[in-house]
Motif scaffolding. Structure first.
Motif, mmCIF file in Angstrom:
data_model
loop_
_atom_site.group_PDB
_atom_site.id
_atom_site.type_symbol
_atom_site.label_atom_id
_atom_site.label_comp_id
_atom_site.label_asym_id
_atom_site.label_seq_id
_atom_site.Cartn_x
_atom_site.Cartn_y
_atom_site.Cartn_z
ATOM 1 N N ASN A 146 -104.094 100.190 60.897
ATOM 2 C CA ASN A 146 -103.849 101.420 61.544
ATOM 3 C C ASN A 146 -102.523 102.023 60.740
ATOM 4 O OD1 ASN A 146 -103.849 102.978 63.948
ATOM 5 N ND2 ASN A 146 -102.047 102.020 64.721
ATOM 6 N N ALA A 147 -103.062 102.016 59.453
ATOM 7 C CA ALA A 147 -102.191 102.855 58.515
ATOM 8 C C ALA A 147 -102.446 104.575 58.524
ATOM 9 C CB ALA A 147 -102.224 102.550 57.221
ATOM 10 N N LEU A 148 -101.084 105.332 58.623
ATOM 11 C CA LEU A 148 -101.193 106.529 58.570
ATOM 12 C C LEU A 148 -101.552 107.007 57.118
ATOM 13 C CD1 LEU A 148 -100.106 108.844 60.707
ATOM 14 C CD2 LEU A 148 -98.056 109.141 59.107
ATOM 15 N N THR A 149 -102.732 107.774 57.257
ATOM 16 C CA THR A 149 -103.580 107.830 55.895
ATOM 17 C C THR A 149 -103.842 109.552 55.723
ATOM 18 O OG1 THR A 149 -105.638 107.598 56.821
ATOM 19 C CG2 THR A 149 -104.636 105.817 55.802
ATOM 20 N N ILE A 150 -104.078 110.001 54.454
ATOM 21 C CA ILE A 150 -104.623 111.325 54.076
ATOM 22 C C ILE A 150 -105.375 111.051 52.872
ATOM 23 C CG2 ILE A 150 -102.273 112.363 54.836
ATOM 24 C CD1 ILE A 150 -101.348 112.703 51.962
ATOM 25 N N PRO A 151 -106.152 112.098 52.596
ATOM 26 C CA PRO A 151 -107.151 111.898 51.351
ATOM 27 C C PRO A 151 -106.045 112.102 50.219
ATOM 28 C CG PRO A 151 -107.920 113.704 52.977
ATOM 29 C CD PRO A 151 -106.622 113.336 53.540
ATOM 30 N N ILE A 152 -106.522 111.314 49.138
ATOM 31 C CA ILE A 152 -105.562 111.161 47.701
ATOM 32 C C ILE A 152 -105.477 112.458 47.293
ATOM 33 C CG2 ILE A 152 -105.534 110.236 45.656
ATOM 34 C CD1 ILE A 152 -107.175 107.844 46.571
ATOM 35 N N GLN A 153 -106.334 113.460 47.284
ATOM 36 C CA GLN A 153 -106.288 114.844 46.685
ATOM 37 C C GLN A 153 -105.262 115.748 47.041
ATOM 38 O OE1 GLN A 153 -108.905 113.875 47.980
ATOM 39 N NE2 GLN A 153 -110.016 115.459 49.260
ATOM 40 N N ALA A 154 -104.845 115.405 48.334
ATOM 41 C CA ALA A 154 -103.896 116.136 49.196
ATOM 42 C C ALA A 154 -102.425 116.241 48.729
ATOM 43 C CB ALA A 154 -103.839 115.845 50.580
ATOM 44 N N VAL A 155 -102.250 114.771 48.000
ATOM 45 C CA VAL A 155 -100.893 114.634 47.399
ATOM 46 C C VAL A 155 -100.683 115.622 46.002
ATOM 47 C CG1 VAL A 155 -99.205 112.684 46.237
ATOM 48 C CG2 VAL A 155 -100.857 112.354 48.007
ATOM 49 N N ALA A 156 -99.619 116.306 46.124
ATOM 50 C CA ALA A 156 -99.221 117.222 45.094
ATOM 51 C C ALA A 156 -97.840 116.953 44.667
ATOM 52 C CB ALA A 156 -99.195 118.589 45.597
ATOM 53 N N VAL A 157 -97.515 117.309 43.683
ATOM 54 C CA VAL A 157 -96.171 117.247 42.764
ATOM 55 C C VAL A 157 -95.690 118.664 42.243
ATOM 56 C CG1 VAL A 157 -95.049 116.421 40.587
ATOM 57 C CG2 VAL A 157 -96.740 115.097 41.839
ATOM 58 N N ARG A 158 -94.474 118.727 42.706
ATOM 59 C CA ARG A 158 -93.681 119.984 42.477
ATOM 60 C C ARG A 158 -92.048 119.847 42.077
ATOM 61 N NH1 ARG A 158 -98.258 121.166 42.818
ATOM 62 N NH2 ARG A 158 -99.115 123.158 44.105
ATOM 63 N N THR A 159 -91.611 120.622 41.202
ATOM 64 C CA THR A 159 -90.369 120.434 40.767
ATOM 65 C C THR A 159 -89.302 120.980 41.629
ATOM 66 O OG1 THR A 159 -90.378 122.503 39.328
ATOM 67 C CG2 THR A 159 -91.322 120.633 38.329
ATOM 68 N N GLN A 160 -88.054 120.567 41.464
ATOM 69 C CA GLN A 160 -86.909 120.811 42.406
ATOM 70 C C GLN A 160 -86.916 122.554 42.321
ATOM 71 O OE1 GLN A 160 -85.304 119.188 44.828
ATOM 72 N NE2 GLN A 160 -84.905 121.119 45.442
ATOM 73 N N GLU A 161 -87.155 122.980 41.056
ATOM 74 C CA GLU A 161 -86.941 124.566 40.703
ATOM 75 C C GLU A 161 -87.913 125.228 41.667
ATOM 76 O OE1 GLU A 161 -86.872 127.446 36.404
ATOM 77 O OE2 GLU A 161 -87.475 125.367 36.433
ATOM 78 N N GLU A 162 -89.197 124.943 41.528
ATOM 79 C CA GLU A 162 -89.856 125.631 42.372
ATOM 80 C C GLU A 162 -89.962 125.582 43.658
ATOM 81 O OE1 GLU A 162 -94.339 124.918 39.795
ATOM 82 O OE2 GLU A 162 -93.491 123.079 40.727
ATOM 83 N N LEU A 163 -89.310 124.559 44.220
ATOM 84 C CA LEU A 163 -88.914 124.412 45.687
ATOM 85 C C LEU A 163 -87.795 125.633 46.218
ATOM 86 C CD1 LEU A 163 -89.415 120.542 46.418
ATOM 87 C CD2 LEU A 163 -90.768 122.443 46.948
ATOM 88 N N ASN A 164 -86.971 125.483 44.963
ATOM 89 C CA ASN A 164 -85.811 126.280 45.321
ATOM 90 C C ASN A 164 -86.011 127.639 45.274
ATOM 91 O OD1 ASN A 164 -84.070 123.998 45.455
ATOM 92 N ND2 ASN A 164 -83.528 124.038 43.270
ATOM 93 N N GLN A 165 -87.186 128.089 44.200
ATOM 94 C CA GLN A 165 -87.546 129.342 44.198
ATOM 95 C C GLN A 165 -88.144 129.833 45.307
ATOM 96 O OE1 GLN A 165 -89.735 129.644 40.405
ATOM 97 N NE2 GLN A 165 -87.790 129.667 39.225
ATOM 98 N N ALA A 166 -89.037 128.991 46.092
ATOM 99 C CA ALA A 166 -89.612 129.099 47.256
ATOM 100 C C ALA A 166 -88.597 129.524 48.610
ATOM 101 C CB ALA A 166 -90.859 128.049 47.508
ATOM 102 N N ALA A 167 -87.578 128.574 48.340
ATOM 103 C CA ALA A 167 -86.757 128.715 49.716
ATOM 104 C C ALA A 167 -85.826 129.860 49.528
ATOM 105 C CB ALA A 167 -85.976 127.453 49.442
ATOM 106 N N HIS A 168 -85.524 130.319 48.391
ATOM 107 C CA HIS A 168 -84.598 131.712 47.997
ATOM 108 C C HIS A 168 -85.328 132.381 46.859
ATOM 109 C CE1 HIS A 168 -81.812 129.184 50.219
ATOM 110 N NE2 HIS A 168 -81.764 128.137 49.384
ATOM 111 N N PRO A 169 -86.280 133.243 47.439
ATOM 112 C CA PRO A 169 -87.136 133.936 46.429
ATOM 113 C C PRO A 169 -86.210 135.340 45.662
ATOM 114 C CG PRO A 169 -87.809 134.646 48.576
ATOM 115 C CD PRO A 169 -86.724 133.583 48.812
ATOM 116 N N GLY A 170 -85.345 135.487 46.390
ATOM 117 C CA GLY A 170 -84.340 136.726 45.737
ATOM 118 C C GLY A 170 -83.075 136.165 45.221
ATOM 119 N N ALA A 171 -83.005 134.796 45.013
ATOM 120 C CA ALA A 171 -81.733 134.312 44.318
ATOM 121 C C ALA A 171 -81.528 134.687 43.078
ATOM 122 C CB ALA A 171 -81.511 132.960 44.568
#
Length: 461
Positions: free
Chosen positions: A349-374
């Motif tokens: 009864n494990a919580l599962t998702i397809p393997i291909q759904a796992v992605a990797v992003r850098t902290q810089e990309e996440l920051n730019q998405a959160a503050h696009p005009g920074a």
């Protein structure tokens, strides 16, 4: 106004209106990414390590040449079952048999000589005993003669005769003692000659025995590389003797597989496995891991990966893993190619998702998405730059018409699914494809869901 002119004006108006609609739709859908999705679900998940190798018996022996000679007869055939002590083949035994007969005759002669020496020794013992008795009598007579002569009761000649008899008895005893010592040495020498003859006979009999090869274990004759008429030579120092045949005990059958170095840390003794053999299609055999290798083996050369041999190489490494097959059929033969799927972990009864759904992003990309005009910082410390480049593992979750990147923690990995231990809950809708979209999808991007057709790229990934 004429009717044709009215139609032309109406048509122009429709074209302008259509253009406006198309432009509006384009602007609305500008930047929208078409994705495929799936729900986070609970299910039983098993982590499997797959490795290839070959079928091998747990116990087998290679019959090697033990003496010189020409093969005169091969009694068994490949695939034949044999038992301990069964005759396998013969080599020429004329000379070894003649040597045994000659040595047996020499041993019989040495035994006869030993018996004669023993009899002489026993006679010398009896003679010595008699000489000791004669000496005691002569000594008593001489002592009596001394007393009588002192009392002038006997003549001087009788006294001298008694003394001479005593001296003669002493000399005879010494001679008997010397003869006894000589006969003892002769008897011991004859006994040693018998032992030497027996040792030589044992050697000759061993040489003769090695002209007939017998099965040291019970099993099947799995390989015979020699033919009648070929010469056999024994092993010398570091060189092995002639390879005659292999006997395999198929009562305990194993699958020896090579596991990639990235998976070896997940393997333990006792883990269950499913084994498939290329020669037995549509048949799944079951097994248990009994041995996990500690020494890495270079994949290309097959050599053990020691510090000296791998100092300047980046060659891939494998580890040998042995799986004991618990339901091996009689048709299984050594050397058959096989594949083992070893179960390294299981979650109910494990919580599962397809393997291909796992992605990797850098902290810089996440920051730019959160503050696009920074504003971009022109000067940053080394620690800040390192933090910006840090990679974060996550999943794109569908929220409204946006793909929101959510960091997750993963557990065991199955064949197509992976366990999620933190970050998601059952029922969450996540982006699973296509593969190209997941590589370039930005956090917070507008998306459009289309699960009607499976993308070829997403399916392959």
């Amino acid at each position: 106004m004429k009717t044709g002119k009215k139609i032309a004006i109406s048509a122009g108006a429709l074209v302008v209106l259509g253009t406006i609609v198309l432009v509006s739709v384009y602007e609305v859908n500008k930047g929208v990414v078409t994705v495929q999705t799936a729900d986070v679900i609970r299910q039983d998940l098993t982590s499997v390590v797959t490795a290839s190798g070959e079928v091998r018996p747990k116990n087998y022996t290679n019959i090697l040449g033990e003496g010189f000679g020409k093969i005169t007869d091969i009694v068994v055939k490949e695939g034949e079952h044999v038992h301990v002590g069964d005759v396998l083949l013969h080599i020429d035994s004329i000379q070894p048999a003649a040597d045994v007969r000659a040595q047996q005759a020499q041993l019989e002669g040495a035994q006869a000589a030993s018996q004669a020496a023993t009899a002489g020794y026993q006679a010398a013992v009896a003679t010595l005993s008699q000489r000791q008795s004669d000496l005691e009598k002569a000594k008593l007579d001489w002592q009596r003669s001394q007393s009588l002569y002192t009392e002038e009761l006997i003549a001087k000649s009788d006294y001298d005769a008694a003394k001479a008899t005593y001296n003669s008895a002493v000399a005879a005893l010494k001679a008997a003692q010397a003869s006894l010592n000589q006969m003892r040495d002769s008897s011991q020498q004859a006994s040693l000659m018998v032992q030497q003859a027996r040792a030589v006979l044992a050697h000759q009999q061993d040489v003769l025995r090695k002209t007939t090869y017998r099965a040291p274990i019970s099993g099947i004759v799995s390989f015979i590389p020699v033919r009648v008429g070929e010469n056999v030579v024994p092993g010398i120092q570091n060189a092995e003797g002639s390879f005659l045949m292999t006997i395999s005990d198929m009562s305990v059958v194993t699958a020896e597989v090579m596991v990639d170095e990235t998976d070896i840390t997940n393997l333990r003794d006792g883990q269950s496995s499913e084994v498939t053999v290329d020669a037995l299609p549509n048949t799944i055999l079951h097994g248990i891991v009994t041995e996990v290798g500690d020494l890495a083996i270079l994949r290309q050369s097959g050599q053990a990966a020691t510090q000296q041999t791998t100092a300047n190489t980046q060659e891939a490494r494998d580890f040998k893993v042995v799986v004991r097959i618990t339901d091996a059929p009689e048709s299984l033969r050594p050397g058959l190619s096989c594949t083992a799927k070893i179960q390294t972990a299981h979650r109910a009864n494990a919580l599962t998702i397809p393997i291909q759904a796992v992605a990797v992003r850098t902290q810089e990309e996440l920051n730019q998405a959160a503050h696009p005009g920074a504003n971009v910082t022109l000067a940053a410390t080394a620690d800040e730059l390192s933090a910006e480049k840090k990679e974060i593992q996550g999943v794109f979750v569908v929220r409204g018409n946006k793909a929101v990147f959510v960091p997750v923690k993963t557990g065991i990995t199955g064949t197509t699914n992976i366990e999620i231990t933190d970050g998601l809950k059952a029922g969450d809708q996540i982006v699973t494809g296509s593969y190209q979209v997941l590589r370039t999808l930005k956090p917070g991007a507008s998306i459009k869901i289309d699960n009607s057709v499976a993308k070829e790229e997403g399916s392959s990934s």
